[in-house]
Design an enzyme around this catalytic site. Structure first.
Site, PDB file in Angstrom:
ATOM      1  N   ASN A   8       0.866  -1.166   0.000  1.00 30.24           N
ATOM      2  CA  ASN A   8       0.000   0.000   0.000  1.00 30.24           C
ATOM      3  C   ASN A   8       0.910   1.226   0.000  1.00 30.24           C
ATOM      4  OD1 ASN A   8      -1.727   2.088   0.554  1.00 30.24           O
ATOM      5  ND2 ASN A   8      -2.669   1.145   2.362  1.00 30.24           N
ATOM      6  N   LYS A  15       3.138   0.815   3.199  1.00 29.81           N
ATOM      7  CA  LYS A  15       2.749  -0.247   4.121  1.00 29.81           C
ATOM      8  C   LYS A  15       2.890  -1.571   3.391  1.00 29.81           C
ATOM      9  CE  LYS A  15      -0.715   2.370   6.667  1.00 29.81           C
ATOM     10  NZ  LYS A  15      -2.133   2.698   6.611  1.00 29.81           N
ATOM     11  N   ARG A  64      -2.696  -1.934  -3.312  1.00 31.79           N
ATOM     12  CA  ARG A  64      -3.837  -1.056  -3.149  1.00 31.79           C
ATOM     13  C   ARG A  64      -3.665   0.072  -4.151  1.00 31.79           C
ATOM     14  NH1 ARG A  64      -4.925   3.470   1.376  1.00 31.79           N
ATOM     15  NH2 ARG A  64      -7.079   3.900   0.787  1.00 31.79           N
ATOM     16  N   HIS A 153     -12.441   3.811   0.067  1.00 29.97           N
ATOM     17  CA  HIS A 153     -12.506   2.821   1.160  1.00 29.97           C
ATOM     18  C   HIS A 153     -13.313   1.592   0.750  1.00 29.97           C
ATOM     19  CE1 HIS A 153     -11.930   6.114   4.485  1.00 29.97           C
ATOM     20  NE2 HIS A 153     -10.779   5.541   4.196  1.00 29.97           N
ATOM     21  N   ASN A 184      -8.305   7.637  10.059  1.00 33.72           N
ATOM     22  CA  ASN A 184      -7.847   9.002   9.793  1.00 33.72           C
ATOM     23  C   ASN A 184      -8.716   9.627   8.719  1.00 33.72           C
ATOM     24  OD1 ASN A 184      -5.657   9.509  11.576  1.00 33.72           O
ATOM     25  ND2 ASN A 184      -4.520   7.919  10.480  1.00 33.72           N
ATOM     26  N   ARG A 214      -9.329  16.396   7.425  1.00 34.19           N
ATOM     27  CA  ARG A 214     -10.153  16.853   6.290  1.00 34.19           C
ATOM     28  C   ARG A 214     -11.513  17.342   6.776  1.00 34.19           C
ATOM     29  NH1 ARG A 214      -9.567  11.309   3.127  1.00 34.19           N
ATOM     30  NH2 ARG A 214      -7.436  11.004   3.832  1.00 34.19           N
ATOM     31  N   ARG A 257      -7.806   9.760  19.996  1.00 34.24           N
ATOM     32  CA  ARG A 257      -7.491   9.452  21.404  1.00 34.24           C
ATOM     33  C   ARG A 257      -7.150  10.708  22.186  1.00 34.24           C
ATOM     34  NH1 ARG A 257      -3.557   4.793  19.533  1.00 34.24           N
ATOM     35  NH2 ARG A 257      -3.429   6.430  17.975  1.00 34.24           N
ATOM     36  N   GLY A 303      -9.915   2.559  13.046  1.00 36.37           N
ATOM     37  CA  GLY A 303      -9.391   3.016  14.345  1.00 36.37           C
ATOM     38  C   GLY A 303     -10.434   3.547  15.321  1.00 36.37           C
ATOM     39  N   VAL A 304     -11.150   4.573  14.926  1.00 28.38           N
ATOM     40  CA  VAL A 304     -12.141   5.191  15.810  1.00 28.38           C
ATOM     41  C   VAL A 304     -13.380   4.287  15.927  1.00 28.38           C
ATOM     42  CG1 VAL A 304     -13.640   7.184  16.154  1.00 28.38           C
ATOM     43  CG2 VAL A 304     -11.336   7.509  15.184  1.00 28.38           C
ATOM     44  N   GLU A 355      -7.747  -4.277   5.557  1.00 26.30           N
ATOM     45  CA  GLU A 355      -7.703  -4.064   4.115  1.00 26.30           C
ATOM     46  C   GLU A 355      -6.605  -4.908   3.475  1.00 26.30           C
ATOM     47  OE1 GLU A 355      -8.099   0.173   5.259  1.00 26.30           O
ATOM     48  OE2 GLU A 355      -8.918   0.420   3.250  1.00 26.30           O
TER      49      GLU A 355
HETATM   50  P1  ADP Z   1      -5.896   4.843   8.954  1.00 26.57           P
HETATM   51  O1  ADP Z   1      -7.102   5.503   8.398  1.00 26.57           O
HETATM   52  O2  ADP Z   1      -4.634   5.641   8.759  1.00 26.57           O
HETATM   53  O3  ADP Z   1      -5.759   3.379   8.599  1.00 26.57           O
HETATM   54  P2  ADP Z   1      -6.830   3.991  11.579  1.00 26.57           P
HETATM   55  O4  ADP Z   1      -7.941   3.202  11.015  1.00 26.57           O
HETATM   56  O5  ADP Z   1      -5.780   3.283  12.353  1.00 26.57           O
HETATM   57  O6  ADP Z   1      -6.113   4.915  10.524  1.00 26.57           O
HETATM   58  O7  ADP Z   1      -7.479   5.107  12.528  1.00 26.57           O
HETATM   59  C1  ADP Z   1      -6.717   6.085  13.142  1.00 26.57           C
HETATM   60  C2  ADP Z   1      -7.598   6.829  14.136  1.00 26.57           C
HETATM   61  O8  ADP Z   1      -8.086   5.904  15.127  1.00 26.57           O
HETATM   62  C3  ADP Z   1      -6.861   7.928  14.894  1.00 26.57           C
HETATM   63  O9  ADP Z   1      -7.683   9.082  14.965  1.00 26.57           O
HETATM   64  C4  ADP Z   1      -6.717   7.333  16.269  1.00 26.57           C
HETATM   65  O10 ADP Z   1      -6.705   8.316  17.267  1.00 26.57           O
HETATM   66  C5  ADP Z   1      -7.976   6.520  16.385  1.00 26.57           C
HETATM   67  N1  ADP Z   1      -7.886   5.548  17.490  1.00 26.57           N
HETATM   68  C6  ADP Z   1      -7.014   4.542  17.635  1.00 26.57           C
HETATM   69  N2  ADP Z   1      -7.215   3.932  18.828  1.00 26.57           N
HETATM   70  C7  ADP Z   1      -8.225   4.587  19.434  1.00 26.57           C
HETATM   71  C8  ADP Z   1      -8.900   4.445  20.687  1.00 26.57           C
HETATM   72  N3  ADP Z   1      -8.553   3.508  21.559  1.00 26.57           N
HETATM   73  N4  ADP Z   1      -9.910   5.302  20.963  1.00 26.57           N
HETATM   74  C9  ADP Z   1     -10.259   6.256  20.094  1.00 26.57           C
HETATM   75  N5  ADP Z   1      -9.674   6.445  18.902  1.00 26.57           N
HETATM   76  C10 ADP Z   1      -8.665   5.613  18.576  1.00 26.57           C
END
Ligand code: ADP
Length: 369
Positions: A8, A15, A64, A153, A184, A214, A257, A303-304, A355
């Protein structure tokens, strides 16, 4: 066994994951490509990486690729013509497709006999009805500049919606889901019977939900205002909306976080950013509920989405009349699960997205055919 490499190549990172069948042998990320302290460019990052990895018996490489335009509706075996088509789409994804191409070219040079597969972020959304894909602007102008909703996505929305059907024990073709990829970057997708019918990212990944840096949806007049009254250059406005907006612009942090910690400590700008973020998600859930007519599941991922019970609870608060209710105890649990109040009409799922694994699966399916 099938040994596969998944790459990626992002705008400033690479990655990678090396699989033997389903087993991950190696993986990681090379960061700061083209920046201080990192490799000079993508080509040298890849050269180092391919030198270091044990690539004996490699049967394929899956890439990707961000933008597949209107042409690619499925993963595709890469040849000269496909490379030309990806290059032709560079104006639509100026940061991403060039980096993806460097990855493809580097592998070709170093491993000329290994088949390569492109897995497009846009492909899953090729099923969008024309009414969802077209913006309400002059048709000839839009067509001339390839302006339409492509959506992104796709690999993640496809994977988590299919996984949701598994969790519910129902056939994928028979359920309607709203998937919320909150990383993100962030996007929502309405999936009817396994087909994407609406999605929040548009011509680019800037539209839709509030993201780390964004803005998501804004009135386009904001751009004219910044240009005319603020005298900003178009590239600076682009940079503002893509890299200095969203949670970062509102509260000074793009990491959820950190934002949640500040909010817990009583920071009013963090509280407001959190409200704007969750409100936007709720608006899309309502809109997609209405478009779909009925919904079997709402699924949170990335992540979130996977790790923030606060965001899940707030985004879906007050929707009991729509059959949507999050169980506070289940919301705090871990793993892929349904966190809806038992007996609620609509399932609320949390599903870990992967992914890279999905790209490996698609690559394997294509090269074994
Ligand atoms: P990407 O889109 O780069 O693949 P991720 O899917 O890993 O990124 O998401 C990154 C987001 O997830 C960041 O905003 C990070 O703060 C958030 N995140 C990761 N762990 C937690 C958590 N325990 N609680 C809340 N948000 C989190």
């Amino acid at each position: 066994m099938t040994r596969l490499l998944v790459l990626n190549c992002g705008s400033s990172s690479v990655k990678y994951r090396l699989y033997d069948g389903e087993v991950v042998l190696d993986g990681g990320v090379v960061e700061r490509v083209g920046e201080d302290g990192g490799p000079a460019d993508h080509a040298s990052a890849l050269r180092e990486l391919l030198d270091r990895l044990d690539l004996a018996d490699l049967s394929g490489v899956g890439h990707r690729v961000v933008h597949g335009g209107t042409r690619f509706a499925a993963p595709t075996l890469i040849d000269d013509e496909v490379i030309r088509a990806i290059r032709d789409l560079v104006p639509l994804a100026p940061l991403h497709n060039p980096a993806n191409l460097v990855g493809i070219e580097a592998v070709r040079r170093l491993l000329p006999d290994v088949p390569q597969v492109a897995v497009f972020d846009t492909a899953f959304h090729r099923t969008l009805p024309e009414a969802a894909a077209r913006y309400a602007i002059d048709t000839a102008t839009a067509d001339r500049y390839r302006i339409r909703r492509y959506g992104f996505h796709g690999t993640s929305h496809a994977y988590v919606s299919r996984r949701t059907a598994e969790l519910l024990g129902q056939p994928y073709a028979g359920i309607n889901t709203i998937t919320l990829h909150l990383g993100n970057g962030a996007s929502a997708c309405a999936v009817a019977g396994g087909r994407s019918v609406a999605t929040s990212m548009g011509m680019s990944p800037l539209e839709g939900l509030v993201m780390g840096t964004r803005s998501g949806d804004i009135d386009p007049t904001i751009i004219f205002q910044l240009r005319r009254e603020g005298g900003m250059a178009v590239d600076d406005i682009d940079d503002l909306l893509n890299h200095r907006s969203g949670l970062l612009g509102l509260a000074g942090v793009n990491d959820m976080r950190k934002l949640l910690r500040r909010r817990a400590a009583g920071d009013p700008s963090a509280e407001l950013a959190f409200e704007i973020y969750c409100r936007r998600i709720r608006e899309y859930v309502g809109a997609y509920y209405a478009l779909l007519g009925w919904v079997d599941a709402i699924t949170f991922t990335a992540g979130v989405g996977e790790r923030s019970p606060e965001v899940r609870a707030e985004a879906l608060a007050g929707l009991g009349r729509l059959g949507i209710a999050v169980d506070p105890g289940l919301n705090l649990g871990t793993g892929d699960r349904n966190i809806a109040v038992p007996g609620a009409e609509v399932a609320v799922c949390v599903v870990g997205t992967d992914e890279e694994r999905e790209i490996a699966r698609e690559t394997r399916a294509l090269i074994n055919r």
